[in-house]
Design a protein around this motif. Structure first.
Motif, mmCIF file in Angstrom:
data_model
loop_
_atom_site.group_PDB
_atom_site.id
_atom_site.type_symbol
_atom_site.label_atom_id
_atom_site.label_comp_id
_atom_site.label_asym_id
_atom_site.label_seq_id
_atom_site.Cartn_x
_atom_site.Cartn_y
_atom_site.Cartn_z
ATOM 1 N N PHE A 11 0.631 -1.334 -0.107
ATOM 2 C CA PHE A 11 0.181 0.195 0.095
ATOM 3 C C PHE A 11 0.966 1.315 -0.058
ATOM 4 N N ASN A 12 2.120 1.113 0.029
ATOM 5 C CA ASN A 12 3.140 2.196 0.054
ATOM 6 C C ASN A 12 2.753 3.212 1.384
ATOM 7 N N ILE A 13 2.519 2.542 2.324
ATOM 8 C CA ILE A 13 2.329 3.411 3.507
ATOM 9 C C ILE A 13 3.121 2.834 4.645
ATOM 10 N N PRO A 14 3.259 3.694 5.825
ATOM 11 C CA PRO A 14 4.338 3.293 6.727
ATOM 12 C C PRO A 14 3.503 2.341 7.756
ATOM 13 N N VAL A 15 4.571 1.302 8.369
ATOM 14 C CA VAL A 15 4.144 0.129 9.147
ATOM 15 C C VAL A 15 3.239 0.969 10.240
ATOM 16 N N SER A 16 3.587 2.251 10.729
ATOM 17 C CA SER A 16 3.135 2.913 11.788
ATOM 18 C C SER A 16 1.756 3.266 11.354
ATOM 19 N N THR A 17 1.287 3.722 10.310
ATOM 20 C CA THR A 17 -0.047 3.859 9.963
ATOM 21 C C THR A 17 -0.760 2.591 10.165
ATOM 22 N N LEU A 18 -0.201 1.564 9.682
ATOM 23 C CA LEU A 18 -1.182 0.460 9.864
ATOM 24 C C LEU A 18 -1.271 -0.047 11.253
ATOM 25 N N ARG A 19 -0.412 0.186 12.084
ATOM 26 C CA ARG A 19 -0.672 0.071 13.591
ATOM 27 C C ARG A 19 -1.534 1.094 14.288
ATOM 28 N N TYR A 21 -4.165 2.463 12.346
ATOM 29 C CA TYR A 21 -5.457 1.789 12.049
ATOM 30 C C TYR A 21 -6.034 0.810 13.114
ATOM 31 N N ASP A 22 -4.921 -0.368 13.335
ATOM 32 C CA ASP A 22 -5.275 -1.137 14.141
ATOM 33 C C ASP A 22 -5.714 -0.583 15.551
ATOM 34 N N LYS A 23 -5.002 0.168 16.221
ATOM 35 C CA LYS A 23 -5.159 0.893 17.382
ATOM 36 C C LYS A 23 -6.654 1.595 17.357
ATOM 37 N N GLU A 24 -6.853 2.215 16.448
ATOM 38 C CA GLU A 24 -8.139 2.996 16.423
ATOM 39 C C GLU A 24 -9.284 1.907 15.923
ATOM 40 N N GLY A 25 -9.128 0.839 15.680
ATOM 41 C CA GLY A 25 -10.157 -0.071 15.663
ATOM 42 C C GLY A 25 -10.638 0.079 14.170
ATOM 43 N N LEU A 26 -10.000 0.323 13.221
ATOM 44 C CA LEU A 26 -10.383 0.299 11.732
ATOM 45 C C LEU A 26 -10.147 -0.918 11.062
ATOM 46 N N LEU A 27 -9.449 -1.928 11.826
ATOM 47 C CA LEU A 27 -9.311 -3.149 11.200
ATOM 48 C C LEU A 27 -9.669 -4.213 12.272
ATOM 49 N N PRO A 28 -11.128 -4.400 12.390
ATOM 50 C CA PRO A 28 -11.665 -5.047 13.693
ATOM 51 C C PRO A 28 -11.338 -6.644 13.539
ATOM 52 N N LYS A 55 -8.382 9.114 0.947
ATOM 53 C CA LYS A 55 -7.910 10.236 0.089
ATOM 54 C C LYS A 55 -9.188 11.319 -0.677
ATOM 55 N N THR A 56 -10.161 10.655 -0.375
ATOM 56 C CA THR A 56 -11.333 11.810 -0.669
ATOM 57 C C THR A 56 -11.486 12.752 0.530
ATOM 58 N N GLY A 57 -10.746 12.599 1.707
ATOM 59 C CA GLY A 57 -10.777 13.574 2.501
ATOM 60 C C GLY A 57 -11.558 13.376 3.846
ATOM 61 N N LEU A 58 -12.035 12.213 3.921
ATOM 62 C CA LEU A 58 -12.736 11.698 5.046
ATOM 63 C C LEU A 58 -11.841 11.563 6.129
ATOM 64 N N GLU A 59 -12.467 11.863 7.361
ATOM 65 C CA GLU A 59 -11.468 12.007 8.629
ATOM 66 C C GLU A 59 -11.470 10.528 9.096
ATOM 67 N N ILE A 60 -10.545 10.426 9.775
ATOM 68 C CA ILE A 60 -10.382 8.769 10.550
ATOM 69 C C ILE A 60 -11.520 8.485 11.436
ATOM 70 N N LYS A 61 -12.171 9.484 12.045
ATOM 71 C CA LYS A 61 -13.030 9.292 12.953
ATOM 72 C C LYS A 61 -14.481 8.931 12.321
ATOM 73 N N ASP A 62 -14.461 9.366 10.866
ATOM 74 C CA ASP A 62 -15.742 9.063 10.171
ATOM 75 C C ASP A 62 -15.463 7.770 9.411
ATOM 76 N N ILE A 63 -14.031 7.445 9.193
ATOM 77 C CA ILE A 63 -13.802 6.163 8.660
ATOM 78 C C ILE A 63 -14.213 5.299 9.650
#
Length: 146
Positions: A11-19, A21-28, A55-63
């Protein structure tokens, strides 16, 4: 199953971003084996959607709200559809703005090419807008749309 490093590279994103996302519950449904995150194909598909929404500008809380809707099941289909329709409409507006900007950039590149050739802008001023070549008039019109 994929490791966090493999997914970060895909995904060409940092490992820290995936962590994060996991911490925020985006990958349940993310699985762990001996404390190591393992990503399934379903997790990858959810990540594709998350990255798209981001990328469409949606905030993490909304995701996160979207992910919660997924967990609710079919009862949230209508709200999920509405979210994507809203994001689609927003993207279409942004694309339109970008197309107008691109038209202006193309027009100005042509404009200054002529100005450089002539050493001045006199001929250009006389052309704008009705005397412009057809292709340049189309760019001019697009750049000046409301």
């Amino acid at each position: 199953m994929y490791s966090i490093g493999q997914v970060a590279k895909m995904f060409n994103i940092p490992v820290s971003t995936l962590r994060y996302y996991d911490k925020e519950g985006l990958l349940p449904n993310l699985q762990r084996a001996n404390g190591i995150r393992r990503f399934s194909d379903a997790d990858l598909e959810l990540l594709r959607v998350i990255e798209c929404l981001k990328k469409t500008g949606l905030e993490i809380k909304d995701i996160k709200s979207f992910v919660e809707m997924i967990m609710e099941g079919p009862s949230s289909y209508g709200r999920r559809k509405e979210l994507f329709e809203t994001r689609r409409d927003s993207l279409l507006e942004e694309i339109s703005r970008l197309e107008r900007s691109l038209a202006m950039m193309k027009f100005k590149c042509w404009y200054y090419e002529i100005a450089l050739e002539d050493g001045n802008e006199d001929r250009l001023h006389a052309m704008i807008p009705d005397g412009l070549p057809e292709s340049m008039r189309a760019l001019w019109d697009k750049a000046h749309e409301e």
